[in-house]
Structure formats: structure tokens, C-alpha cells
Design an enzyme around this catalytic site. Sequence first.
Site, PDB file in Angstrom:
ATOM      1  N   THR A 196     -47.333  11.267 -35.730  1.00 54.47           N
ATOM      2  CA  THR A 196     -47.046  12.402 -36.593  1.00 54.47           C
ATOM      3  C   THR A 196     -45.559  12.604 -36.849  1.00 54.47           C
ATOM      4  O   THR A 196     -44.744  12.449 -35.952  1.00 54.47           O
ATOM      5  CB  THR A 196     -47.594  13.704 -35.957  1.00 54.47           C
ATOM      6  OG1 THR A 196     -48.978  13.546 -35.695  1.00 54.47           O
ATOM      7  CG2 THR A 196     -47.393  14.894 -36.871  1.00 54.47           C
ATOM      8  N   THR A 224     -46.688  18.265 -32.778  1.00 57.01           N
ATOM      9  CA  THR A 224     -47.019  16.849 -32.710  1.00 57.01           C
ATOM     10  C   THR A 224     -47.598  16.553 -31.339  1.00 57.01           C
ATOM     11  O   THR A 224     -47.243  17.200 -30.353  1.00 57.01           O
ATOM     12  CB  THR A 224     -45.772  15.975 -32.958  1.00 57.01           C
ATOM     13  OG1 THR A 224     -46.126  14.586 -32.909  1.00 57.01           O
ATOM     14  CG2 THR A 224     -44.677  16.234 -31.933  1.00 57.01           C
ATOM     15  N   GLY A 225     -48.505  15.586 -31.278  1.00 58.65           N
ATOM     16  CA  GLY A 225     -49.089  15.245 -29.983  1.00 58.65           C
ATOM     17  C   GLY A 225     -50.592  15.143 -30.043  1.00 58.65           C
ATOM     18  O   GLY A 225     -51.166  14.721 -31.057  1.00 58.65           O
ATOM     19  N   THR A 257     -49.472  12.192 -40.833  1.00 57.54           N
ATOM     20  CA  THR A 257     -49.878  11.431 -39.654  1.00 57.54           C
ATOM     21  C   THR A 257     -51.025  10.486 -39.937  1.00 57.54           C
ATOM     22  O   THR A 257     -51.797  10.691 -40.872  1.00 57.54           O
ATOM     23  CB  THR A 257     -50.296  12.386 -38.519  1.00 57.54           C
ATOM     24  OG1 THR A 257     -50.785  11.650 -37.410  1.00 57.54           O
ATOM     25  CG2 THR A 257     -51.374  13.340 -38.986  1.00 57.54           C
ATOM     26  N   SER A 268     -45.806   4.573 -36.439  1.00 60.72           N
ATOM     27  CA  SER A 268     -46.940   5.432 -36.093  1.00 60.72           C
ATOM     28  C   SER A 268     -47.292   6.423 -37.190  1.00 60.72           C
ATOM     29  O   SER A 268     -48.211   7.213 -37.039  1.00 60.72           O
ATOM     30  CB  SER A 268     -46.638   6.208 -34.804  1.00 60.72           C
ATOM     31  OG  SER A 268     -45.532   7.059 -34.982  1.00 60.72           O
ATOM     32  N   ARG A 318     -63.545  12.044 -37.223  1.00 63.58           N
ATOM     33  CA  ARG A 318     -62.709  12.956 -36.463  1.00 63.58           C
ATOM     34  C   ARG A 318     -61.606  13.543 -37.340  1.00 63.58           C
ATOM     35  O   ARG A 318     -60.987  12.854 -38.130  1.00 63.58           O
ATOM     36  CB  ARG A 318     -62.081  12.221 -35.276  1.00 63.58           C
ATOM     37  CG  ARG A 318     -61.131  13.054 -34.410  1.00 63.58           C
ATOM     38  CD  ARG A 318     -59.688  12.839 -34.769  1.00 63.58           C
ATOM     39  NE  ARG A 318     -58.774  13.525 -33.824  1.00 63.58           N
ATOM     40  CZ  ARG A 318     -57.458  13.576 -33.966  1.00 63.58           C
ATOM     41  NH1 ARG A 318     -56.886  12.996 -34.992  1.00 63.58           N
ATOM     42  NH2 ARG A 318     -56.716  14.218 -33.080  1.00 63.58           N
TER      43      ARG A 318
END
Length: 340
Positions: free
Chosen positions: A200, A251-252, A218, A75, A228
Amino acid sequence: MARRDRRWGMVALVFVAVLTPGGAASAAALPVVINTWAFRTAAETAWRVLESGGSELDAVERGCGQCEIDQCDGSVGYGGSPDERNCMEKIFFGAVAGLRRVKNAIGVARKVIEYTKHTLLVGESASLFAVRMGFPYEDLTTQKSLSLYSEWLNQSCQPNYWKNVVPDSSKSCGPYKRPEKVTYKEEQTSSQRSVHNHDTIGMVVIGVNGTVASGTSTNGAVHKIPGRVGDSPIAGAGSYADSTAGGAAATGDGDVMMRFLPSYQAVEYMRMGTDPTVACQKVISRIKKYAPKFFGAIICANTTGSYGAACNKIPGLTQFHFIVSSPLLSRPTEQAVDCI
């Protein structure tokens, strides 16, 4: 909409504060490296940098950069979605957003600090800056990223981040446009992110003299709308550091978390003497008050080497795992906290 955005990019941020500490640090617990998720190789890389005499900024750059190379957890790094990026030293701040075709995004952010007087470079111009700084253009596409993209198209581009458009974004790939008569619908929904789609790595490094550096790297949100920018390149959102207090990295769900500047807020709590764990919990609780279903976590460390973490408890995220390296541990150690 969906078919025109097949360029895969990456996002990274590094934020650093290098200041003279206000008092003597506790050498017994320093240096410290703490990073989000169970990204052990990133922690090991950062720790080796410190052991070999590298700076805190070097450790953050190399540690986060290791995840860009390894695609930590699948990721982070290349082969992801469009991107962003940031960095800061001595309360100067540098960032890049929308960086394309460059793998070492964390390295480019550092060059923004070292070779410009600017704060934020974006888009194609950020990529051109990277080339001028000696970074090569590379194909960031992988078979996995292409497969994910094809699967998403075959599922009518679900999920996506559009709303209040025609055709219905919950059933179609678009292209979308604004309806003739707009009826805005605001509703609290569960985050599209998950433990396997957090995108991330965040890292905080505190040197033996209390100097603090922090950073993130990330891909950004999967299937994001082109253009974005999330929390990573925003000072105080994805990361924050001040050597008079400590550092934090989040993170999130960046679209939610960036509205609250969680990393800055956590450092300010620690500046007031709040324990790092409590500072992290206070930040999560503050966001949860307004967005109870958000996906997110944060790590915190102060200049004595104390550290902590917190996360928002939702289905799929009941515990948050992170890695810590310090003289008190024989090797980088995975730890976990229960979400609140």
C-alpha cells in the site's frame, strides 16, 4: 483453489473531503503532502501537481497513481494480487473492489465520484465501468508476479488465508471445503505482511487553504482468497479526510485494521485537538490491545500542517518510514518514527 486464480489485479482507494475550513490555516506550514513508506517519486509527483495549481484531489490521484505506474517498492501497482479501491469528496464516497485489467485504479475511483451517485462498484462490473470511462484493458501480469505465483504453488500454497477447512490448509493447496464436523480454532498468529509486503501507498494532501484530501493505492494481500476485500475501499479504514480536522491513511494488515476504522478514528482525535503524532499513536495502541501482533502503521496530518505517524512494533517492523513535502523543507524528505 490456487490454480484457478492466476489473474493479477490491483487495488486502490482515494478518499477526499472538500469542505470550508472552520478557521484560518497556518500558511507557514501549508501545503503539506505526506505519504507512507519511502515512496519519494509519489511525493514529488503530488507536490508538482500542487505547485502547478492542481487541486488536492488531483495531487492525491497523481501521487498515488505514480506508484501504480512505478510499482513502488514492488508492492504497489500492477503485477500484484487481486484487488479493491475507493474515493470521497464533500463527504460523498466512491469505491471499486475487485477491479481487474486496469492499471490506473486510483483514476477509476475518482470517476465513481464524478460520474455516479453510488458508493461502491465491484468485480467485473467495476472493470466495465472503467472501460466506459475511457480506461483501457491491459495485461497486469509481470514475470515477477508469475514467478511469485509459481514459487507459492511449489511450496504447497504457503502461506495462505484459509482455516478450519479440509484438507489441512497449512499443508495443501486444496481445493478446500468445510469439514463434516467443524471445530473452530481461533489463535493469535503473527501477520503474514512485512516491510517488503505491505502492498500500500497512503497519502494525505492539505492545501494552502486547509482543504484536505487523502487516498491509498494497493495490490491487496498477496495470495488472498479470491473475493477478499481489504481496508482500502472502506471509508475510515484505509483512508479518511475532513477539512474541518485533517486526514489520515493506514497501511498494513487490512483484515485486522479495517475492524477499527483507524483513519476515521485518527481524524476524530485530531478534531478534538489531539496532536497528529499522538492521534496516530492512540489509534495504533487501540488496535494493539486486541491484536498485539498485527502489522500496521498510520500517517496523520491536521489542517495547520502538523503531521505525525505511528506503527506497531513487531519483529521486522521497529521503525516506520514516510515522506513529507512542505514549504519548510527544501524537497520531499524521508522521515521515520520508532514503533510503539
